[in-house]
Write an enzyme that holds these catalytic residues in place. Structure first.
Site, PDB file in Angstrom:
ATOM      1  N   CYS A 275     100.281 153.048  96.508  1.00  0.00           N
ATOM      2  CA  CYS A 275      99.075 152.799  95.573  1.00  0.00           C
ATOM      3  C   CYS A 275      98.069 152.544  96.349  1.00  0.00           C
ATOM      4  O   CYS A 275      96.746 152.907  96.079  1.00  0.00           O
ATOM      5  CB  CYS A 275      99.201 151.668  94.346  1.00  0.00           C
TER       6      CYS A 275
ATOM      7  N   GLY B  87     101.515 150.799  87.274  1.00  0.00           N
ATOM      8  CA  GLY B  87     101.553 152.225  87.054  1.00  0.00           C
ATOM      9  C   GLY B  87     100.268 153.073  87.122  1.00  0.00           C
ATOM     10  O   GLY B  87      99.186 152.206  87.748  1.00  0.00           O
ATOM     11  N   SER B  88     100.240 153.936  86.455  1.00  0.00           N
ATOM     12  CA  SER B  88      98.961 154.847  86.389  1.00  0.00           C
ATOM     13  C   SER B  88      97.916 154.205  85.351  1.00  0.00           C
ATOM     14  O   SER B  88      98.229 153.461  84.539  1.00  0.00           O
ATOM     15  CB  SER B  88      99.345 156.511  85.987  1.00  0.00           C
TER      16      SER B  88
ATOM     17  N   GLU C  17      98.261 146.685  86.984  1.00  0.00           N
ATOM     18  CA  GLU C  17      97.927 146.852  88.474  1.00  0.00           C
ATOM     19  C   GLU C  17      98.051 148.763  88.293  1.00  0.00           C
ATOM     20  O   GLU C  17      99.149 149.013  88.230  1.00  0.00           O
ATOM     21  CB  GLU C  17      99.198 146.321  89.210  1.00  0.00           C
ATOM     22  N   MET C  18      96.987 149.370  88.870  1.00  0.00           N
ATOM     23  CA  MET C  18      97.050 150.593  88.484  1.00  0.00           C
ATOM     24  C   MET C  18      96.624 151.231  89.899  1.00  0.00           C
ATOM     25  O   MET C  18      96.344 150.390  90.889  1.00  0.00           O
ATOM     26  CB  MET C  18      95.935 150.987  87.229  1.00  0.00           C
TER      27      MET C  18
END
Ligand code: NAD
Length: 453
Positions: free
Chosen positions: A241, A185-186, A207-208
């Site tokens: 992403c 996500g963010s 995991e951004m």
């Protein structure tokens, strides 16, 4: 939630998940479930944001099948104890690394590839022998509830279950003690997850995102560059992403690039009616993206339709690093193009932003390639290609700095959900007396010789 986690802990403590046959059986069940219910999975994601079956297969399900196959082919190798060298001070002995599962794991998914970003970490967690609580993103509500239903129908909740919900439910989950948290996500929410994990000293993979640049130099194969770049940018309406967030282009080829990019967009026929394009996920993201569109910077595109949550693939030029579109990760179908004079200037500008998840280098020069790889830090990327590095399970996938901590896919996923126990094994037929008191100068001399420090 406490009860779910307690049940999973009890199940984990039976050691059933430590059998490789159990893990492979569960992954086969997951694979069969994805195959049997492919049509339902297609329908749910289409309802959420008009993603077509071909894109659902190409960008979500195929990757999951590939990950499962990779585990099936390699698990015996990944999970065996690994022998490592032993130093002289321990002679005679042998040394090993024993991978072991971490325990009860929480996987928090993002919305933009709802199946892939939920199930790919789950596959890795199961392969490594863990139990899993999955919390998919609540934004694509149809995919979230379908995943919950299918998992409930096919799996024992003491082993694998789904908790649906948004901020409130995730916050409650984060209050519990897990043995691993895997978050996609963010960066903003990643910090919340990291802080919550610290309360229990739970290891995390984060995991951004970030602003992933595409750098194009004069000697690049421009036609091929445009083809690959435009596909990578507008796939999933830019809600990827690792999508190229913006283009840095060498002075002198900008006009040609924009002309070719416009032709490429027209040729791709991006529209909902022909299933070649997807919707913006919700109204708030739609409004945010429209807010980034500055009329006088639009080279092509810019049309929007709020009711349909449609934003036309848009090329922006005469953009500066001070514009709104360069202040945040775009995560939508807007492509700003910024000119640079020298490679050093481009590097300097890119470095004013935080380390991105990806970087794409389009060049015909080995020297340029080497310079950029040496001087820029980013999670991963590609040379003369964009996005496709994610599809190679032999390339660990993850960010660096604000774009992520840790990585996964293939063996890296197995490692992310494992602890490696370091074991020294000694025989009993010999024991050198040097380390034992009473000490003497001759022991000291021998020690120095043996340790060679
Ligand atoms: P998000 O951070 O808003 O949400 C991610 C998850 O966190 C969701 O499951 C959501 O329910 C939960 N969440 C949201 N707010 C929370 C809060 N206050 N407390 C606890 N949990 C909360 O991200 P998103 O909008 O789903 O995804 C977009 C972002 O994710 C982009 O920045 C994108 O780059 C990044 N992303 C990264 C990857 C990757 O693999 N590195 C993949 C996809 C998306």
């Amino acid at each position: 939630m406490k009860e779910i986690i307690a049940q999973q802990r009890t199940f984990f403590n039976t050691h059933a998940t430590k059998e490789l046959s159990f893990r492979l059986d569960q992954l086969k069940k997951l694979r069969d479930m994805l195959k049997t219910h492919e049509q339902q999975l297609d329908e749910a994601i289409y309802k959420d944001f008009k993603k077509s079956p071909i894109e659902n297969y190409m960008t979500e399900l195929a990757l999951l099948h590939k990950e499962i196959k990779d585990v099936k082919n390699n698990l015996h190798y990944w999970a065996r104890k690994k022998r490592v060298a032993t130093n002289l001070a321990n002679f005679p002995a042998s040394s090993y690394l024993y991978p072991e599962p971490l325990g009860v794991c929480l996987v928090i998914g993002a919305w933009n590839y709802p199946y892939q970003l939920s199930f790919a970490p789950v596959i890795a967690a199961i392969a490594a022998g863990n139990t899993v609580v999955l919390k998919p993103s609540e934004l694509p509500s149809h995919t979230s509830s379908l995943m919950a239903k299918l998992i409930q129908d096919h799996f024992d909740p003491a082993f694998f279950t789904v908790v649906e919900g948004g901020v409130e439910e995730t916050t409650q989950l984060l209050d519990q003690k897990f043995d691993k948290i895997f978050f996609t996500g963010s960066t903003k929410v990643g910090k919340i997850v990291y802080k919550a994990a610290a309360q229990h000293l739970t290891p995390v993979t984060l995991e951004m995102g970030g602003k992933s640049p595409a750098i194009i130099t004069k000697d690049a194969h421009l036609k091929m560059t445009v083809k690959r770049l435009i596909w990578a940018k507008f796939l999933n309406s830019g809600q990827t992403c690792i999508a190229p967030d913006y283009v840095m282009i060498e002075e002198g080829i900008e006009e040609e690039f924009l002309k070719l990019a416009k032709e490429e967009i027209l040729g791709a026929e991006y529209a909902f009616e022909n299933d070649n394009y997807v919707q913006i996920i919700n109204n708030s993201n739609f409004d945010r993206l429209v807010g980034l569109l500055k009329k006088d910077t639009i080279y092509y595109g810019g049309k929007t339709d709020k009711e349909m949550r449609y934003i036309q693939p848009t090329l922006m030029h005469n953009v500066t690093f001070e514009d709104a579109v360069m202040q945040e990760e775009i995560f939508g179908p807007l492509l700003p193009v910024i000119r640079f004079g020298s490679l050093d200037q481009a590097i300097e500008k890119i470095q004013t932003l935080s380390k991105p998840l990806s970087c794409y280098i389009f060049t015909g020069s080995k020297q340029t390639e080497r310079k950029l790889l040496k001087e820029l830090s980013f999670g991963g990327g590609a040379i003369n290609e964009a996005l496709m590095h994610v599809s190679n399970p032999h390339l660990p996938f993850g960010g660096v700095g604000k774009s992520g901590i840790g990585n996964y896919h293939g063996e890296a996923g197995f490692e992310a959900f494992s602890h490696y126990k370091s074991i020294l094994k000694k025989p009993t037929w010999l024991e050198l007396p040097l380390k034992y008191p009473p000490y003497s100068s001759s022991k000291f001399n021998w020690l120095k010789r043996l340790l060679k420090l």
